[in-house]
Design a protein around this motif. Structure first.
Motif, short mmCIF file in Angstrom:
data_model
loop_
_atom_site.label_atom_id
_atom_site.label_comp_id
_atom_site.label_asym_id
_atom_site.label_seq_id
_atom_site.Cartn_x
_atom_site.Cartn_y
_atom_site.Cartn_z
N LEU A 758 53.60 25.28 -11.88
CA LEU A 758 53.80 25.63 -10.48
C LEU A 758 54.51 24.51 -9.73
CD1 LEU A 758 50.34 27.25 -9.64
CD2 LEU A 758 52.45 28.37 -10.33
N PRO A 759 55.36 24.86 -8.77
CA PRO A 759 56.08 23.83 -7.99
C PRO A 759 55.19 23.25 -6.90
CG PRO A 759 56.75 26.03 -7.30
CD PRO A 759 55.81 26.23 -8.44
N LEU A 760 54.22 22.43 -7.28
CA LEU A 760 53.25 21.90 -6.33
C LEU A 760 53.82 20.69 -5.59
CD1 LEU A 760 49.98 22.09 -8.47
CD2 LEU A 760 50.81 23.72 -6.78
N ASP A 761 53.41 20.59 -4.32
CA ASP A 761 53.83 19.45 -3.49
C ASP A 761 52.67 18.52 -3.18
OD1 ASP A 761 56.67 20.27 -2.90
OD2 ASP A 761 55.62 22.03 -2.13
N PHE A 762 51.44 19.01 -3.28
CA PHE A 762 50.29 18.13 -3.00
C PHE A 762 49.07 18.67 -3.73
CE2 PHE A 762 50.12 21.41 0.23
CZ PHE A 762 48.77 21.69 0.38
N ALA A 763 48.06 17.81 -3.82
CA ALA A 763 46.77 18.18 -4.42
C ALA A 763 45.66 17.64 -3.53
CB ALA A 763 46.66 17.63 -5.83
N ARG A 764 44.58 18.41 -3.41
CA ARG A 764 43.45 18.01 -2.58
C ARG A 764 42.23 17.90 -3.50
NH1 ARG A 764 42.92 18.56 2.70
NH2 ARG A 764 44.69 20.00 2.70
N PHE A 765 41.71 16.66 -3.63
CA PHE A 765 40.55 16.44 -4.47
C PHE A 765 39.31 17.09 -3.86
CE2 PHE A 765 42.91 12.80 -6.35
CZ PHE A 765 42.84 13.25 -7.65
N ASP A 766 38.51 17.68 -4.72
CA ASP A 766 37.27 18.31 -4.27
C ASP A 766 36.28 17.25 -3.78
OD1 ASP A 766 35.70 20.96 -4.32
OD2 ASP A 766 34.34 19.55 -5.27
N LYS A 767 35.42 17.65 -2.86
CA LYS A 767 34.44 16.72 -2.30
C LYS A 767 33.55 16.12 -3.37
CE LYS A 767 34.21 19.14 2.16
NZ LYS A 767 33.36 19.86 3.12
N THR A 768 33.20 16.93 -4.38
CA THR A 768 32.30 16.42 -5.41
C THR A 768 32.95 15.30 -6.22
OG1 THR A 768 33.07 18.16 -6.92
CG2 THR A 768 31.13 18.63 -5.60
N VAL A 769 34.27 15.39 -6.43
CA VAL A 769 34.96 14.34 -7.17
C VAL A 769 35.01 13.05 -6.36
CG1 VAL A 769 37.14 13.71 -8.29
CG2 VAL A 769 36.33 16.06 -8.37
N VAL A 770 35.31 13.17 -5.06
CA VAL A 770 35.37 11.99 -4.20
C VAL A 770 33.98 11.38 -4.05
CG1 VAL A 770 36.01 11.15 -1.92
CG2 VAL A 770 37.38 12.92 -3.01
N ARG A 771 32.96 12.24 -3.96
CA ARG A 771 31.60 11.73 -3.81
C ARG A 771 31.16 10.94 -5.04
NH1 ARG A 771 29.10 16.37 -3.22
NH2 ARG A 771 29.62 16.47 -1.02
N ASP A 772 31.66 11.33 -6.23
CA ASP A 772 31.28 10.66 -7.47
C ASP A 772 32.33 9.64 -7.90
OD1 ASP A 772 29.08 12.31 -7.51
OD2 ASP A 772 30.01 13.79 -8.84
N PHE A 773 32.97 8.97 -6.93
CA PHE A 773 34.07 8.08 -7.27
C PHE A 773 33.61 6.90 -8.12
CE2 PHE A 773 32.24 6.15 -3.56
CZ PHE A 773 32.45 4.79 -3.70
N HIS A 774 32.30 6.61 -8.15
CA HIS A 774 31.81 5.52 -8.97
C HIS A 774 31.87 5.85 -10.46
CE1 HIS A 774 30.49 2.89 -5.77
NE2 HIS A 774 29.83 3.88 -5.19
N THR A 775 31.79 7.12 -10.82
CA THR A 775 31.74 7.51 -12.22
C THR A 775 33.12 7.35 -12.87
OG1 THR A 775 32.24 9.83 -11.73
CG2 THR A 775 29.92 9.17 -11.72
N PRO A 776 33.15 6.94 -14.14
CA PRO A 776 34.45 6.74 -14.81
C PRO A 776 35.30 8.00 -14.87
CG PRO A 776 32.66 5.73 -16.07
CD PRO A 776 32.01 6.55 -14.98
N ARG A 777 34.67 9.16 -15.08
CA ARG A 777 35.45 10.40 -15.21
C ARG A 777 36.18 10.72 -13.91
NH1 ARG A 777 34.78 15.43 -13.48
NH2 ARG A 777 35.80 17.14 -14.58
N ALA A 778 35.44 10.68 -12.78
CA ALA A 778 36.07 10.99 -11.50
C ALA A 778 37.17 9.99 -11.17
CB ALA A 778 35.01 11.02 -10.40
N LYS A 779 36.89 8.72 -11.43
CA LYS A 779 37.88 7.69 -11.15
C LYS A 779 39.14 7.90 -11.98
CE LYS A 779 38.40 2.66 -10.95
NZ LYS A 779 37.72 1.36 -11.17
#
Length: 853
Positions: A758-779
């Protein structure tokens, strides 16, 4: 997975629970066996105990290696005197030629999947050249030593290396016999009198014919050596014969013939002269080039095989999650897409014995009722198996086994959650879920819902006790289940009420007749320990129609639950009673009707959530949140508004209403803050294929050229865009001031396909990913997405759900800039946001440190 609700009078609630626990225990035991089998298979693949060596008697292999070593030592002793003498006379040439021998013989090509089998080398052409030049007696000792060294190096095993050296040297006596007079051939075949001759009998008899015999005899001698090795080490000879590749053996023999048959012509053409040392050096270099060419071809073939294996594994991974029904067929089909000259299939046995074919198998895969294997089949005319083929089976077999385990556990948990333990029927939640899934799958499917109510159950409980009342319910459920057709499911939707969903209805009279027969069976008296208890059962039928679709069925279901006099638990669907639950009210409001009227009357409202730059602390754009209220001011949850609008086929109208509201509000906002020109709107997917949406959006881009619209695609919209409306999405992306973005990034499997197609111009991270920014997977997810944005300057990333200063610092540390959340600003309606712009502009206040909730 919905199940038929049949049960028996003797089934007790405790027994049902015990049965489910027994199923779970069996599933865990089966899973442990599968894991152990997979580990054993992996160990076998790693050690080569089956697929690579297949040796049943390692001691015999050692004895055979000792015998070979003694024979080789005797050969060295026979030629030692001549070799040492020649080395003392001309050490420089001997050292150079030995190095050339080493370069020639470093090439070894497997002819079979068994490691102990003989390998293809360039020793036969090399022996012929030594015989032609007359240097064979002088360098034989060095030739044998170099063969031993290279064989051990390539085999990475002393015993197997000695075996390979013996089988490589075995054809030399025959070659010496065939080319006994070769040293006299060259002088005759290249003289001027025979150059113009169309046919040279002497050259044919003493050069071409021996070469042809050698081409045929050398593979046969190697095969005889292999048979001796297989017999001595007790490897099944018939099975081992299937591991050869006849086409490869023939190709290698012809390559050796072609590489050496031109020696007389080359000598005549090059006019090298009669110096045998020069001739030997020239052809040594030619054989080195030939050996390097073979090594290059072998390496390219291995790389192609590795690429094919990766493609097979990638094809299987792209199919995840695997379907619940026959997932093995999906895995096999995906593997076969990446295979060439081989076939993967599902086999119930791991000992197939088809003449002319060999097989490889995965670890056993068990479904509880059946055990099978993933198998690969190759003909002896095709290439032999390699470790990459075993890797495919090991990896894909493990993926399939794990998928089956997960599906089994999910089915078990779903069964526990969706099965009524008293009657064995499905629960109300499963009933509503099934009904909604039918609406999503096929709106043209004629569906009937038959409600059966056990009358006066409360009186039975009061007179006989709850134990007898439960027995009556159990008996009614069993009797209804006895007549349940294959295209129907039975659910206990309330304390004393059952509902049957019948799909693919062809005749309403048939359903009515079925309902009558089921009710007549259910009203028969129940015999209990307290005596005979009479039962009264009422029934009613609802059919879906082309006008209202499934809405009438959902509405009737809500009415039945609400009006059921015998209800012991006020069980209501979350869709039907959401508003009442939010306000602790007992009046059930149909949220679907509220949303429908709000969209039809255009009474929706829009909240604006500022998106700010973490570096400049200024608002850069706005995100939109749809709000719908009922007459009493109660609010529908945003996720429900989006999902229910899609179910009601009103997503396009909802998005158009939001779009019109945003244009009107943004016009007012820009009078105060002209730099504010971007607004993001979430889409469901149907809008992408709606011409009315495309036309209105294109019109707005011309009427409001100063505004930019960010269209956010969720997981469902991604599938629609990728599978159905590729051209329409491209047209949207081509509109001026329109950007396409991915919302809820980091939470769905669809994102990889979205970024790729898809010709995407932006992406918006889900709240759960930002909330878990300490975890290696989310980071890791966020960092990789930012790397994509750095490679494409037009692509940007938004971090949703920012609630703490620590999150802001993290976003800065990984190079992010755009964020939204409650840290610096809450969502506001148009009037509130306009007032804020008039007082503070687009700048944000400093946030006090606080912890995330």
């Amino acid at each position: 997975m919905l199940q038929r609700g049949a049960t028996t009078d003797t089934i007790q609630g405790g027994n049902t629970r015990q049965s489910l626990l027994s199923i779970k225990s069996d599933a865990q035991q089966g899973n442990e066996k599968t894991i152990m089998a997979s580990k054993q298979s992996k160990h076998q693949t790693t050690t080569g105990s089956q697929s690579k060596d297949g040796i049943r008697k390692p001691v015999r292999l050692t004895i055979l290696a000792i015998i070979y070593a003694l024979c080789i030592a005797a050969a060295i002793a026979v030629h030692a005197q001549a070799g040492v003498q020649r080395f003392m006379e001309d050490p420089a040439h001997i050292c150079i030629w030995s190095a050339c021998l080493l370069l020639c013989l470093i090439y070894h090509k497997k002819r079979s999947s068994y490691r102990v089998a003989a390998e293809h080398t360039v020793l036969p052409p090399l022996t012929v050249i030594l015989l032609v030049t007359g240097y064979f007696p002088d360098v034989t000792m060095f030739l044998i030593i170099v063969t031993i060294i290279t064989s051990i190096i390539t085999a990475r095993s002393l015993k197997i290396g000695i075996l390979h050296a013996g089988t490589t040297l075995a054809p030399i006596p025959l070659i010496k016999i065939l080319f006994a007079n070769t040293s006299h051939v060259l002088s005759i075949t290249i003289n001027q009198h025979s150059v113009n001759a169309a046919f040279n009998p002497y050259q044919f008899e003493n050069w071409l014919l021996p070469l042809l015999i050698m081409t045929v005899a050398v593979p046969i001698i190697r095969l005889i050596c292999d048979i001796v090795t297989f017999f001595f080490t007790q490897i099944p000879i018939r099975e081992a014969m299937h591991e050869y590749s006849l086409s490869r053996i023939l190709a290698m023999a012809l390559a050796d013939l072609i590489a050496i048959v031109w020696i007389p012509e080359i000598l005549q053409f090059a006019n090298i002269g009669s110096d045998t040392a020069t001739v030997l050096s020239v052809f040594m270099l030619a054989l080195i080039a030939y050996s390097l060419l073979l090594m290059t071809a072998d390496t390219m073939s291995r790389l192609a095989r590795s690429r094919s294996a990766l493609k097979c594994i990638a094809n299987v991974s792209d199919a995840l999650p695997l379907p619940n029904q026959v997932p093995e067929e999906t895995v096999v089909r995906r593997i076969n897409r990446g295979l060439a000259h081989m076939r993967c299939f599902v086999s119930d046995a791991n000992n197939l014995d088809k003449r002319g074919y060999s097989y490889r198998y995965s670890a056993p895969i068990s479904t509880g009722s059946r055990q099978y294997y993933l198998a690969m089949e190759r003909s002896i005319l095709n290439r032999p198996f390699m470790s990459t083929d075993e890797t495919i089976l090991l990896t894909c077999g493990g993926v399939l086994a794990e998928s089956l385990r997960v599906n089994k556990e999910v089915t078990l948990l779903r069964t526990e959650a969706e099965t009524d333990t008293l009657t064995g029927a499905l629960t109300y939640r499963a009933f509503i879920g099934h009904l909604k899934s039918l609406q999503t799958e096929n709106v043209h499917n004629l569906v009937a819902v038959v409600h059966f109510g056990v009358e006066h159950l409360r009186a039975v409980n009061e007179h006989y006790g709850r134990k007898i009342g439960n027995a009556v319910l159990r008996s009614v459920g069993m009797r209804l289940g006895q007549l349940l057709p294959e295209n129907a499911t039975l659910s206990r939707v309330n304390g004393a009420e059952f509902a049957m969903i019948v799909t693919d209805v062809t005749s309403t009279s048939d359903v009515e007749e079925l309902a009558t027969r089921m009710r007549n069976l259910a009203v028969m008296s129940v015999y209990t320990e307290e005596g005979e208890v009479s039962v009264e059962v009422s029934s009613s039928i609802s059919f879906s129609n082309a006008t209202d679709g499934f809405a009438v069925l959902l509405a009737d279901a809500s009415v039945h639950i609400y009006e059921s006099e015998s209800s012991n638990l006020p069980a209501v669907d979350g869709t039907t009673a959401m508003l009442a639950a939010q306000n602790d009210s007992n009046d059930y409001v149909n949220a679907s009707d509220v949303l429908r009227h709000a969209i039809e009357d255009n009474t929706i409202s829009v909240l604006y959530q500022p998106i700010f730059d973490v570096n400049t602390k200024h608002i850069t754009s706005l995100d939109t949140i749809v709000r719908v209220h009922d007459e009493k001011g109660r609010t529908l949850a945003p996720y429900f508004v989006t999902a229910e609008a899609h179910r009601l086929n009103m997503s396009v109208q909802l998005t158009l209403d939001v779009l019109e509201t945003c244009v009107k509000d943004m016009t007012a906002f820009r009078k105060v803050a002209p730099e504010l020109d971007i607004v993001d709107i979430c889409m469901n997917g149907p809008e992408l294929g709606a011409s009315i949406f495309h036309e209105r959006l294109e019109q707005l881009t011309h009427e409001q050229p100063q505004l930019r619209f960010g269209l956010q695609l969720g997981s469902h919209a991604i599938h629609v865009a990728h599978d159905e409306v590729d051209d329409e999405v491209a047209d949207l992306a081509a509109l001026p001031n329109v950007e396409l973005g991915l919302t809820n990034a980091g939470t769905t499997y669809s994102e990889v396909a979205a970024f790729a197609h898809l010709p995407l111009d932006f992406a918006r991270f889900d709240k759960t990913v930002v909330r878990d920014f300490h975890t290696p997977r989310a980071k890791q997810i966020m960092q990789r997405t930012l790397e994509i944005s750095r490679d494409n300057d037009a692509f940007h990333v938004v971090f949703d759900g920012v609630e703490t200063l620590e999150q802001v610092e993290f976003i800065r540390s990984i190079g992010g800039t755009l964020a939204e959340g409650t840290l610096l600003s809450n969502a506001m309606n148009a009037n509130e946001f306009l007032m804020r712009l008039e007082t503070m502009g687009t700048s944000l206040p400093e946030a006090a440190p606080r912890q995330a909730e």
